[in-house]
Design an enzyme around this catalytic site. Structure first.
Site, PDB file in Angstrom:
ATOM      1  CB  CYS A  88       2.891   0.213  -6.214  1.00 57.87           C
ATOM      2  SG  CYS A  88       4.026  -0.458  -7.289  1.00 57.87           S
ATOM      3  CD  GLU A  89       1.660  -5.841 -10.615  1.00 57.67           C
ATOM      4  OE1 GLU A  89       2.663  -6.038 -11.373  1.00 57.67           O
ATOM      5  OE2 GLU A  89       0.548  -6.515 -10.834  1.00 57.67           O
ATOM      6  CG  HIS A  90       6.303  -2.962  -9.506  1.00 58.24           C
ATOM      7  ND1 HIS A  90       6.206  -1.364 -10.576  1.00 58.24           N
ATOM      8  CD2 HIS A  90       5.968  -3.846 -10.363  1.00 58.24           C
ATOM      9  CE1 HIS A  90       5.975  -2.491 -11.717  1.00 58.24           C
ATOM     10  NE2 HIS A  90       6.268  -3.345 -12.207  1.00 58.24           N
ATOM     11  CG  HIS A  91       8.579  -0.645  -5.388  1.00 50.61           C
ATOM     12  ND1 HIS A  91       8.160  -0.117  -6.899  1.00 50.61           N
ATOM     13  CD2 HIS A  91       9.725  -1.244  -4.742  1.00 50.61           C
ATOM     14  CE1 HIS A  91       9.458   0.101  -6.761  1.00 50.61           C
ATOM     15  NE2 HIS A  91      10.570   0.018  -5.569  1.00 50.61           N
ATOM     16  CD  GLN A 130      -2.332   5.984 -11.993  1.00 52.23           C
ATOM     17  OE1 GLN A 130      -1.493   6.271 -11.558  1.00 52.23           O
ATOM     18  NE2 GLN A 130      -2.825   6.773 -13.355  1.00 52.23           N
ATOM     19  CG  HIS A 158       1.960   5.218  -8.541  1.00 57.44           C
ATOM     20  ND1 HIS A 158       2.615   4.792  -8.961  1.00 57.44           N
ATOM     21  CD2 HIS A 158       1.016   6.445  -9.312  1.00 57.44           C
ATOM     22  CE1 HIS A 158       1.621   4.735  -9.791  1.00 57.44           C
ATOM     23  NE2 HIS A 158       0.677   5.331  -9.988  1.00 57.44           N
ATOM     24  CB  CYS A 160       6.873   3.182  -5.195  1.00 53.38           C
ATOM     25  SG  CYS A 160       5.408   3.230  -6.919  1.00 53.38           S
TER      26      CYS A 160
END
Length: 197
Positions: A88-91, A130, A158, A160
């Protein structure tokens, strides 16, 4: 020209993260951790060095089907439950237990079935969302097959959500991507979804 992953820079940064976490990067258990992590990142993020077009070239083996008339047939090709992982690019958290199903309506070219799995795997080897995994896979399959009629269904967990924040292991996220006839024809899309699930 493909980008190159800077493993030396990753080593330096991992070492700094260990320090920031309050540990000693020189202790025996952590001494080689920056090097191991940088090699792991080089592997799991290999897809970041390639554009969608380059992935299409790598895995673009197709077969001409002289007996297949795309004007009179709407046969679907489905490859189900391809296992992939991504981050995941956020976390930078792992997206895991992911299953990808790809459907397309052939035109004049049929892609080798193993190539669809390879495309899905390589697309997962990026910092991702995703939803974008589905879009990227559909785009690459379309490039290779010259078919504008592609669908991608993805389910996955995920990190996260399962190991931080709300901490709900087992929660699945499902996304769909449809192009061409699948996007515009409700009955065809419903038929594809029944086959894909």
């Amino acid at each position: 020209m493909p980008k190159k992953i800077d493993i030396k820079k990753i080593e330096e940064c991992i070492r700094e993260i260990i320090v920031a976490l309050g540990d000693d990067p020189n202790r025996e258990g952590l001494l080689d951790t920056p090097k191991r992590v940088s090699k792991m990142y080089e592997e799991v993020f290999q897809g970041m060095t390639l554009s969608n077009g380059e992935i299409a070239e790598m895995f673009g083996t197709t077969f001409e089907n002289e007996d297949y008339d795309s004007e009179t047939h709407n046969n679907m090709v489905v490859v189900k439950d391809i296992p992939i992982n991504s981050y995941c690019e956020h976390h930078l958290a792992l997206m895991y237990n992911m299953k990808v199903t790809v459907v397309y309506i052939p035109k004049d070219k049929i892609i080798g079935l193993s190539k669809i799995s390879r495309i899905a795997d390589m697309v997962g080897r990026r910092l991702q969302l995703q939803e974008r995994i589905g879009t990227d896979i559909a785009e690459i399959v379309s490039m290779v097959t010259k078919s504008s009629d592609v669908g991608v269904l993805i389910t996955g967990e995920h990190g996260c959500m399962t190991s931080r924040g709300i901490k709900k292991p087992g929660t699945l996220t499902t996304t769909t991507t449809f192009t061409g006839k699948f996007q515009n024809n409700d009955l065809l899309r419903q038929e594809a979804l029944l086959i894909m699930r």
